[in-house]
Design a protein around this motif. Structure first.
Motif, PDB file in Angstrom:
ATOM      1  N   ASP A  92       0.813  -1.224   0.000  1.00 53.25           N
ATOM      2  CA  ASP A  92       0.000   0.000   0.000  1.00 53.25           C
ATOM      3  C   ASP A  92       0.843   1.268   0.000  1.00 53.25           C
ATOM      4  O   ASP A  92       0.318   2.375   0.059  1.00 53.25           O
ATOM      5  N   GLY A  93       2.168   1.133  -0.063  1.00 53.98           N
ATOM      6  CA  GLY A  93       3.050   2.299  -0.115  1.00 53.98           C
ATOM      7  C   GLY A  93       3.542   2.766   1.239  1.00 53.98           C
ATOM      8  O   GLY A  93       4.307   3.721   1.309  1.00 53.98           O
ATOM      9  N   THR A  94       3.154   2.105   2.309  1.00 55.25           N
ATOM     10  CA  THR A  94       3.681   2.461   3.626  1.00 55.25           C
ATOM     11  C   THR A  94       4.924   1.620   3.884  1.00 55.25           C
ATOM     12  O   THR A  94       5.177   0.624   3.209  1.00 55.25           O
ATOM     13  N   MET A  95       5.681   2.026   4.862  1.00 54.20           N
ATOM     14  CA  MET A  95       6.927   1.337   5.164  1.00 54.20           C
ATOM     15  C   MET A  95       7.235   1.391   6.647  1.00 54.20           C
ATOM     16  O   MET A  95       6.687   2.229   7.377  1.00 54.20           O
ATOM     17  N   ALA A  96       8.089   0.512   7.091  1.00 54.19           N
ATOM     18  CA  ALA A  96       8.539   0.473   8.477  1.00 54.19           C
ATOM     19  C   ALA A  96       9.956  -0.079   8.473  1.00 54.19           C
ATOM     20  O   ALA A  96      10.453  -0.543   7.449  1.00 54.19           O
TER      21      ALA A  96
END
Length: 127
Positions: free
Chosen positions: A63-67
């Motif tokens: 979804d385009g988020t990152m961690a």
């Protein structure tokens, strides 16, 4: 007739060229572990193992988020792809960082911009 055949054949040969495949978020999505880093101090550089580094994880979500816990990327929350680069964005997209990348099978290479030459090599963490 022979001339027409040669023209058509030449057109087909010149029209067919290999295009560099650009990976989308789907193929980049997953957990990545920093396995080595490229370092140069002006002379020829070398890849060094990252085993001793404490923070080596990067998670890119579809979804385009990152961690993750990599110091160089810990201020960023989302990412997108642009041709052969990853663009990382901070909160409210006010801060950004562009890094060229290469993806081959389960190896992701990021190339931060630096004077002497540097790179980050990740391996995909398989479930």
């Amino acid at each position: 007739m022979r001339f027409l055949f040669v023209v058509v054949l030449a057109s087909v040969l010149f029209a067919c060229s290999k295009s560099k495949e650009v990976a989308g978020k789907e193929s980049l999505a997953g957990s990545w572990l920093l396995s080595s880093y490229y370092e140069s101090t002006g002379a020829a550089g070398e890849w060094k193992p990252a085993n001793s580094l404490p923070n080596r994880r990067l998670e890119l979500r579809a979804d385009g988020t990152m961690a993750g816990d990599l110091i160089i990327l810990n201020r960023f929350e989302t990412y997108t792809t642009r041709q052969d680069s990853l663009v990382f964005y901070g909160a409210a997209r006010q801060d950004s960082l562009v890094m060229p990348y290469e993806l081959e099978s389960n190896i992701l290479m990021l190339y931060p911009l630096c004077y002497e030459g540097c790179g980050l090599k990740f391996r995909r963490v398989l479930p």
